[in-house]
Enzyme design. Structure first.
Site, PDB file in Angstrom:
ATOM      1  N   ASN A 101      30.609  15.220 -41.513  1.00 12.77           N
ATOM      2  CA  ASN A 101      30.062  14.051 -40.628  1.00 12.77           C
ATOM      3  C   ASN A 101      30.273  14.486 -38.992  1.00 12.77           C
ATOM      4  OD1 ASN A 101      31.309  11.465 -42.870  1.00 12.77           O
ATOM      5  ND2 ASN A 101      29.230  12.178 -42.441  1.00 12.77           N
ATOM      6  N   ASP A 123      29.643   4.389 -48.121  1.00 13.80           N
ATOM      7  CA  ASP A 123      28.455   4.560 -47.383  1.00 13.80           C
ATOM      8  C   ASP A 123      27.485   3.642 -47.257  1.00 13.80           C
ATOM      9  OD1 ASP A 123      26.631   6.483 -46.350  1.00 13.80           O
ATOM     10  OD2 ASP A 123      25.643   6.928 -48.247  1.00 13.80           O
TER      11      ASP A 123
HETATM   12  C1  IPE Z   1      29.394  10.553 -47.201  1.00 14.80           C
HETATM   13  O1  IPE Z   1      28.575   9.869 -46.736  1.00 14.80           O
HETATM   14  C2  IPE Z   1      30.556  10.634 -46.528  1.00 14.80           C
HETATM   15  C3  IPE Z   1      31.286   9.114 -46.282  1.00 14.80           C
HETATM   16  C4  IPE Z   1      30.755   8.027 -46.749  1.00 14.80           C
HETATM   17  C5  IPE Z   1      32.464   9.320 -45.306  1.00 14.80           C
HETATM   18  P1  IPE Z   1      27.309  10.379 -45.974  1.00 14.80           P
HETATM   19  O2  IPE Z   1      26.459   9.455 -45.420  1.00 14.80           O
HETATM   20  O3  IPE Z   1      27.782  11.594 -44.871  1.00 14.80           O
HETATM   21  O4  IPE Z   1      26.604  11.418 -47.278  1.00 14.80           O
HETATM   22  P2  IPE Z   1      25.201  12.100 -47.310  1.00 14.80           P
HETATM   23  O5  IPE Z   1      24.998  12.678 -45.905  1.00 14.80           O
HETATM   24  O6  IPE Z   1      24.118  10.742 -47.038  1.00 14.80           O
HETATM   25  O7  IPE Z   1      25.020  12.758 -48.246  1.00 14.80           O
HETATM   26  C1  IPE Z   2      29.152   5.785 -44.219  1.00 14.46           C
HETATM   27  O1  IPE Z   2      28.048   5.160 -43.615  1.00 14.46           O
HETATM   28  C2  IPE Z   2      30.341   5.942 -43.011  1.00 14.46           C
HETATM   29  C3  IPE Z   2      30.472   7.470 -42.807  1.00 14.46           C
HETATM   30  C4  IPE Z   2      29.855   8.651 -43.306  1.00 14.46           C
HETATM   31  C5  IPE Z   2      31.349   7.664 -41.796  1.00 14.46           C
HETATM   32  P1  IPE Z   2      26.842   6.037 -43.202  1.00 14.46           P
HETATM   33  O2  IPE Z   2      27.036   6.109 -41.511  1.00 14.46           O
HETATM   34  O3  IPE Z   2      26.721   7.232 -43.591  1.00 14.46           O
HETATM   35  O4  IPE Z   2      25.670   5.093 -43.266  1.00 14.46           O
HETATM   36  P2  IPE Z   2      24.235   5.342 -43.501  1.00 14.46           P
HETATM   37  O5  IPE Z   2      24.296   6.212 -44.810  1.00 14.46           O
HETATM   38  O6  IPE Z   2      23.570   6.173 -42.418  1.00 14.46           O
HETATM   39  O7  IPE Z   2      23.576   4.038 -43.897  1.00 14.46           O
HETATM   40 MG    MG Z   3      25.577   7.865 -45.195  1.00 16.33          MG
END
Ligand code: IPE
Ligand code: IPE
Ligand code: MG
Length: 249
Positions: free
Chosen positions: A77, A29
């Site tokens: 997602n 993340d």
């Molecule tokens: C969790 O991260 C999913 C992945 C890293 C693939 P998210 O960014 O989707 O989680 P939330 O929305 O902050 O809980």
């Molecule tokens: C994790 O990074 C990747 C996926 C969930 C696919 P994020 O896209 O959630 O990054 P932040 O949380 O917005 O910084």
């Molecule tokens: Mg995230």
């Protein structure tokens, strides 16, 4: 590695690479925030995150980690703007194509946890191909969680189990955690010993809900694209300083 001290963690020295967790799971993340900090589009963060994944997976294999499970795309997602979802899928495709080209050299066994049916036929085929090519590799297994959600996994398992009961293949009086585990995407894979979440969020976001029952957790503010070998060492060192009791004394 330098001594470090984190709130709620005892001071730790270097990770002992002879006493490694057998299975490490990572919630990759922070890609979006990494990009925003640099004035770049979120997709640039995902591209950087894919490179970090490559480096960390290779490193885990080199130091002798048996299983690495990474959260790449959750069942939730899909709520993101379609352009971002497409770009993540495009990066996955690129990653898998490159991985296929280097598989004989890297010899990392690849598996996928999650329902792949909503992915494009092309991406599904690439997942299938990487899985097939690496099927007999031994040493390190990398499980990529794609369209994965812990609740979705549990519901699917419950449905499959109920069907087996209806058709006489299973008896509800003999259900055990071990048997139920055989219905999960993670069938045959030991539970994670260490779950790492970068990016400063202190939650599981539907990751490995069943499997992480007795996992040790390591949270860090570092954003996934900045996650390094040193950071992994810190996580492993923290893990090595924990006292796992599994309910005992
Ligand atoms: C969790 O991260 C999913 C992945 C890293 C693939 P998210 O960014 O989707 O989680 P939330 O929305 O902050 O809980
Ligand atoms: C994790 O990074 C990747 C996926 C969930 C696919 P994020 O896209 O959630 O990054 P932040 O949380 O917005 O910084
Ligand atoms: Mg995230």
């Amino acid at each position: 590695m330098a001594l470090f001290q984190k709130k709620n963690e005892p001071a730790q020295v270097e990770a002992d690479l002879t006493r490694l967790p057998r299975h490490i799971a990572i919630i990759m993340d922070g890609n979006g925030r990494w990009a925003r900090k640099r004035g770049l589009p979120r997709t640039a963060g995902h591209a950087a995150g894919a490179e970090t994944f490559r480096a960390i997976a290779t490193y885990c294999k080199d130091i002798g980690i048996d299983y690495l499970t990474v959260y790449a795309f959750s069942t939730e997602n899909w709520k993101r703007p379609s352009a971002e979802v497409s770009s993540i899928m495009g990066l996955l495709k690129k990653y898998l194509l490159e991985a296929i080209g280097q598989m004989e050299r890297d010899r990392v066994k690849m598996e996928f946890f999650g329902d792949l049916s909503p992915l494009s036929p092309e991406l599904r085929e690439l997942c299938e191909r990487t899985r097939e090519i690496s099927r007999h590799y031994e040493g390190c297994q990398v499980n990529v969680c794609l369209n994965y959600g812990g609740r979705d996994e549990l519901i699917r398992a419950a449905q499959a189990y109920a069907q087996d009961c209806i058709e006489g293949r299973a008896d509800p009086n003999h259900l055990s955690p071990e048997r139920f585990g055989g219905y999960l995407f993670s069938k045959g894979v030991p539970d994670p010993d260490l779950v790492i979440r970068p990016s400063g969020e202190l939650r599981l976001s539907n990751f490995l809900l069943w499997q992480s029952a007795y996992a040790e957790f390591y949270f860090t503010d570092v954003l996934w694209p900045d996650f390094s070998k040193e950071e992994l060492h810190r996580a492993i060192a923290a893990y090595q300083g924990r006292n796992r009791r599994f309910g005992g004394v």
